[in-house]
Design a protein around this motif. Structure first.
Motif, PDB file in Angstrom:
ATOM      1  N   ALA A   1       2.173   3.380   8.790  1.00  0.00           N
ATOM      2  CA  ALA A   1       1.621   3.279  10.140  1.00  0.00           C
ATOM      3  C   ALA A   1       0.094   3.244  10.111  1.00  0.00           C
ATOM      4  CB  ALA A   1       2.108   4.457  10.985  1.00  0.00           C
ATOM      5  N   THR A   2      -0.497   4.068   9.248  1.00  0.00           N
ATOM      6  CA  THR A   2      -1.958   4.083   9.133  1.00  0.00           C
ATOM      7  C   THR A   2      -2.489   2.742   8.632  1.00  0.00           C
ATOM      8  OG1 THR A   2      -1.894   6.457   8.642  1.00  0.00           O
ATOM      9  CG2 THR A   2      -3.924   5.277   8.100  1.00  0.00           C
ATOM     10  N   SER A   3      -1.797   2.152   7.655  1.00  0.00           N
ATOM     11  CA  SER A   3      -2.225   0.866   7.114  1.00  0.00           C
ATOM     12  C   SER A   3      -2.065  -0.255   8.130  1.00  0.00           C
ATOM     13  CB  SER A   3      -1.421   0.538   5.848  1.00  0.00           C
ATOM     14  OG  SER A   3      -1.607   1.525   4.860  1.00  0.00           O
ATOM     15  N   MET A   4      -1.025  -0.188   8.952  1.00  0.00           N
ATOM     16  CA  MET A   4      -0.804  -1.224   9.954  1.00  0.00           C
ATOM     17  C   MET A   4      -1.922  -1.257  10.987  1.00  0.00           C
ATOM     18  SD  MET A   4       2.008  -3.124   9.642  1.00  0.00           S
ATOM     19  CE  MET A   4       2.523  -3.579  11.304  1.00  0.00           C
TER      20      MET A   4
ATOM     21  N   THR B   1       0.826  -1.203   0.000  1.00  0.00           N
ATOM     22  CA  THR B   1       0.000   0.000   0.000  1.00  0.00           C
ATOM     23  C   THR B   1       0.861   1.254   0.000  1.00  0.00           C
ATOM     24  OG1 THR B   1      -1.810  -1.099   1.172  1.00  0.00           O
ATOM     25  CG2 THR B   1      -1.732   1.296   1.289  1.00  0.00           C
ATOM     26  N   THR B   2       1.905   1.259   0.818  1.00  0.00           N
ATOM     27  CA  THR B   2       2.776   2.429   0.907  1.00  0.00           C
ATOM     28  C   THR B   2       3.493   2.684  -0.407  1.00  0.00           C
ATOM     29  OG1 THR B   2       3.122   2.040   3.281  1.00  0.00           O
ATOM     30  CG2 THR B   2       4.719   3.432   2.150  1.00  0.00           C
TER      31      THR B   2
ATOM     32  N   LEU C   1       2.269  -4.991  17.659  1.00  0.00           N
ATOM     33  CA  LEU C   1       1.908  -4.172  16.501  1.00  0.00           C
ATOM     34  C   LEU C   1       2.390  -2.732  16.677  1.00  0.00           C
ATOM     35  CD1 LEU C   1       0.301  -3.981  13.802  1.00  0.00           C
ATOM     36  CD2 LEU C   1      -1.686  -3.349  15.175  1.00  0.00           C
ATOM     37  N   GLY C   2       2.205  -2.200  17.878  1.00  0.00           N
ATOM     38  CA  GLY C   2       2.653  -0.834  18.143  1.00  0.00           C
ATOM     39  C   GLY C   2       4.160  -0.694  18.074  1.00  0.00           C
TER      40      GLY C   2
ATOM     41  N   TRP D   1       6.094   1.710  15.570  1.00  0.00           N
ATOM     42  CA  TRP D   1       6.963   2.734  16.156  1.00  0.00           C
ATOM     43  C   TRP D   1       8.379   2.629  15.616  1.00  0.00           C
ATOM     44  CZ3 TRP D   1      11.234   1.858  19.384  1.00  0.00           C
ATOM     45  CH2 TRP D   1      11.811   3.004  19.938  1.00  0.00           C
ATOM     46  N   LEU D   2       8.886   1.410  15.455  1.00  0.00           N
ATOM     47  CA  LEU D   2      10.235   1.224  14.939  1.00  0.00           C
ATOM     48  C   LEU D   2      10.351   1.753  13.511  1.00  0.00           C
ATOM     49  CD1 LEU D   2      13.071   0.074  15.293  1.00  0.00           C
ATOM     50  CD2 LEU D   2      12.215  -2.133  14.496  1.00  0.00           C
TER      51      LEU D   2
END
Length: 273
Positions: A207-210, A68-69, A250-251, A255-256
């Motif tokens: 991040a939004t997709s995750m 997606t990205t 997941l966070g 974050w990484l």
């Protein structure tokens, strides 16, 4: 620094500390405590990292977010360059239309995907006309991919357009005068100049997709991305500890990626000595 200055600085920092504690430190601390509760304790993390079902969910989420990205960056780069450097009638309306998905929550985006690729959607009707079968893709990772790209494009597009408008056109003119081809100008001038913006906006898109849930929830049939897995563990399985552990993992992954993107963006925007 005088005593009064220190006191004023402390008072100015107080709202930030209160917000940080109330909306980040306390909830995260509670989430960590919940993740190690129950009979398994900290082994919940080991199970989350070794159980095939959870691993497949995480892998699907990672692959979907990366694809997606990359797709969003490619579309937004081409569209952003064109829109930022060309003036034409209706441009403002076109930009507004391309950024319109920002007004939609994830569930609405999911409904739009169903209208496009669902069993009664446009693609199904087209399939019936062409070969008598219903062409559907909404209730799969393909449908989720379409939805994620749809609501990711505006975020990246606005960032790219802003970065293009700040570019020094003299660099392109210099490269062109030295005989550089259009491809070389793109690779050696335009992309390096836009690299910080692309990295930063790409990280936000990833991040939004995750963590996106609304669209996946609307298209829940046959989709096993991590937000849906966490929701299932929490609601249907009543396995709150595992849901918390999966949320932490997941966070941490998200974050990484954001940390690496910020480092890369900062390094790429620093002029060489």
């Amino acid at each position: 620094m005088s005593v009064s200055s220190k006191r004023n600085l402390s008072l100015m920092m107080l709202p930030v500390l209160i917000i940080t504690c109330a909306f980040f430190l306390i909830p995260m601390g509670q989430l960590i405590l919940v993740s190690v509760s129950g009979d398994n304790g900290a082994m919940n993390y080991w199970q989350a990292l070794t159980d095939g079902r959870y691993l497949r969910s995480m892998l699907e989420t990672l692959v979907l977010s990366v694809v997606t990205t990359l797709t969003t960056l490619a579309i937004a780069l081409v569209a952003g360059l064109f829109l930022a450097r060309n003036q034409f009638s209706g441009k403002a309306w076109l930009v507004s239309l391309m950024t319109f998905p920002l007004a939609f929550p994830g569930v609405v985006v999911g409904f739009l995907v169903i209208m496009l690729g669902g069993r009664q959607g446009l693609s199904a009707e087209l399939g019936l006309l062409l070969d008598g079968s219903r062409w559907t893709f909404a209730y799969s990772l393909a449908g989720l991919f379409v939805g994620y790209v749809y609501f990711s494009i505006p975020r990246v597009l606005l960032t790219v357009m802003s970065a293009v408008e700040k570019m020094d056109l003299m660099l392109e003119e210099a490269a062109r005068s030295l005989g550089a081809s259009r491809l070389r100008i793109v690779l050696d001038v335009i992309l390096p100049a836009l690299k910080p913006a692309l990295i930063a906006s790409g990280a936000i898109c990833f991040a939004t997709s995750m963590g996106a849930f609304g669209t996946a929830f609307a298209l829940a049939s046959g989709i096993n991305v991590m937000p849906m897995t966490i929701y299932t563990e929490f609601t249907l399985g009543a396995n709150i500890a595992m849901a918390a552990a999966l949320s932490i993992i997941l966070g941490l992954i998200t974050w990484l990626v954001l940390l690496l993107a910020r480092s890369a963006s900062g390094a790429s925007s620093t002029p060489a000595a």
